[in-house]
Design a protein around this motif. Sequence first.
Motif, short mmCIF file in Angstrom:
data_model
loop_
_atom_site.label_atom_id
_atom_site.label_comp_id
_atom_site.label_asym_id
_atom_site.label_seq_id
_atom_site.Cartn_x
_atom_site.Cartn_y
_atom_site.Cartn_z
N ASP B 193 0.86 -1.18 0.00
CA ASP B 193 0.00 0.00 0.00
C ASP B 193 0.89 1.23 0.00
O ASP B 193 1.57 1.51 0.98
N LYS B 197 -5.35 6.69 -2.74
CA LYS B 197 -6.69 6.67 -2.17
C LYS B 197 -7.78 6.79 -3.23
O LYS B 197 -8.97 6.76 -2.89
N ASP B 198 -7.41 6.92 -4.47
CA ASP B 198 -8.37 7.18 -5.52
C ASP B 198 -8.92 5.86 -6.08
O ASP B 198 -8.26 5.17 -6.84
N ALA B 199 -10.16 5.53 -5.69
CA ALA B 199 -10.77 4.28 -6.15
C ALA B 199 -11.06 4.32 -7.65
O ALA B 199 -11.50 3.33 -8.22
N MET B 313 -9.62 -2.80 -0.98
CA MET B 313 -10.41 -1.83 -0.19
C MET B 313 -11.89 -2.21 -0.23
O MET B 313 -12.31 -3.06 -0.98
N THR B 315 -15.90 0.04 0.12
CA THR B 315 -16.44 1.41 0.11
C THR B 315 -16.31 2.00 1.52
O THR B 315 -16.00 3.17 1.67
N SER B 317 -14.00 1.34 3.86
CA SER B 317 -12.62 1.73 4.18
C SER B 317 -12.26 3.02 3.43
O SER B 317 -11.60 3.89 3.99
N SER B 318 -12.72 3.15 2.19
CA SER B 318 -12.43 4.37 1.44
C SER B 318 -13.11 5.58 2.08
O SER B 318 -12.50 6.64 2.24
N GLU B 322 -9.15 5.48 4.36
CA GLU B 322 -8.04 4.53 4.19
C GLU B 322 -7.55 4.53 2.74
O GLU B 322 -8.34 4.70 1.81
N SER B 323 -6.27 4.28 2.56
CA SER B 323 -5.75 4.09 1.21
C SER B 323 -6.04 2.66 0.76
O SER B 323 -6.65 1.87 1.49
N ILE B 324 -5.63 2.34 -0.46
CA ILE B 324 -6.03 1.07 -1.09
C ILE B 324 -4.89 0.06 -1.04
O ILE B 324 -3.89 0.21 -1.74
#
Lengths: 335, 335
Positions: B193, B197-199, B313, B315, B317-318, B322-324
């Motif tokens: 990791d 953080k961008d899903a 991740m 939804t 956790s985001s 949290e980061s991915i």
Amino acid sequence: MNKKIGNRTVQLKNEPRIISAFSIVGPREGEGPLKQYFDEILKDELYETESYEKAEAKILTNTIQEAIKRANLKNKDIDYLLAGDLLNQIISSSFAARQLEIPFLGLYGACSTMTESLSLGSILIDSDIGEYVVCATASHFCSAERQFRFPLEYGSQRSQTCQWTVTGSGAMVLGKGGNFPKITYVTTGVVKDYGIKDANNMGAAMAPAAVDTLYNHFKDTGRKPEYYDVIVTGDLGSIGKEITQKLLLEYGYDIRNNYMDCGDMIFNNQAQGTDAGGSGCGCSASVAAGYFYKKLMRKEIKSILLISTGALMSTTSSLQGESIPGIAHAVSIEM
Amino acid sequence: MNKKIGNRTVQLKNEPRIISAFSIVGPREGEGPLKQYFDEILKDELYETESYEKAEAKILTNTIQEAIKRANLKNKDIDYLLAGDLLNQIISSSFAARQLEIPFLGLYGACSTMTESLSLGSILIDSDIGEYVVCATASHFCSAERQFRFPLEYGSQRSQTCQWTVTGSGAMVLGKGGNFPKITYVTTGVVKDYGIKDANNMGAAMAPAAVDTLYNHFKDTGRKPEYYDVIVTGDLGSIGKEITQKLLLEYGYDIRNNYMDCGDMIFNNQAQGTDAGGSGCGCSASVAAGYFYKKLMRKEIKSILLISTGALMSTTSSLQGESIPGIAHAVSIEM
């Protein structure tokens, strides 16, 4: 040529050992009948984090870390971490794995995860795929309630058949040799679904899977129920437990004398208001890693058959009218 | 004494074989560059069901069933089904397992599930734990969009770095012997990791995990990238693919000549409007079981290193900042 006996059971000829175990539980579990057996009892459900989900990940991380320390090992000595949990996309396990830097194989077996991980872990050790494997899982009452039912803040009324998701975790380190409890047989479950749709009555939904796995374990190994000091299901609670012993009797196996259920053991339901008893991945994990591991190490018990039981629905599947599939995996652990 | 070589890799001395494979894809995937290689192409995303989730479960069920038929086996011949998917509580896999009545071990590795299942499955066969294992996974564009991003009906605008979840599935039956592709090495991933953080940019989040697993595979096996006809990641898409080959070059491994990515192969992004390319468990599963399996069987390719890549991740956790975390598992498949 292969190591399977019967349809569903693997005999572990090298008898992998559970060389250490650790358990953490929440405050309510820490007030229950097994309180003296847990290795750590939380003061509050948040465990010094900002959310119940972060608390759950921290519980799991610390449990694994402490189990590894107790085995006098470092993270780099561990070949595989096999873990899963109830949260969507098993974030507790993934975030634990992120901190631990151990090769990670994520599992999902709902509340059957502890024996799913022990099954695969003991097979890996038995087959000489590495030296040490950690098997672990956790659940959290508050994160599970808001994910599967309602946020606690709603103050929804609970049904009497409801079970109480355990805030707790268990981790076991598997290795070879030494005077530790051995895993001798693994019986893998098939999904069973008898049409129960009530997510407030999980014990009834999971009982047929437990019965099926128990029946196949006895048939495959030729063992009778009385072989074991204790036969213990994961989290059927008071209702599922009753169904299970009745159904098994119809198949010709009487387990009434030595049958327990972790969900039925962890709380004093009447005094603690926990309805039909404990549930969640952390239920059989904390009771196995806390209570039973110590009982085995102290030689107060010499053999258990542990059958963690899982309900494999999601909120989406329930809203779409699906019934609840159940699964159960059994491992025999002997001293 | 154990079968691990180096830190992360297991050498499979008995070389389990992939004795059959089957793949199903959705209509859009069936119009892409690989259309002639898929075994079944759906006419519409609902596959004669009432919901996208039910469609996903049906795709997975049928894929597994057809793979077993192609191996001239019955469900009762299969010792284990190892499967997982992206949906909360892996309902597609659990509902598939409910219909198939095969001992079931549920996995969650996000889009790394295909190689996670092949890793464990090939270890089970190599260690003589049973004769036949099915490894499978599926994903569905519409169920994934509404679970992870927005329901399609919102008509949300997509970012250019977004990937397009593949509607598709792949199943492989593993067994022993015969003139089939062999699984020779398995390299298990560690969670990586780097703070993305961008899903909507999963390729970038998963690339470091792919690089780490590739690096360890080369180091453990002593093989150079040029040993393989093709090195193929799961679903890094156009952006993650570029990052991966650049990062690996810094570690001294040049994979530019023989590197492909299933997410980059399955669509013609420009013509099909699929942004940065395909993603989802079904991406590497359908491309491996469809395209690469046929290429290997026809001896047009003699070896691949398949590295499915997962973003771990949820939804929740985001939303909690949290980061991915990313993970990647590699299997080498050789004819």
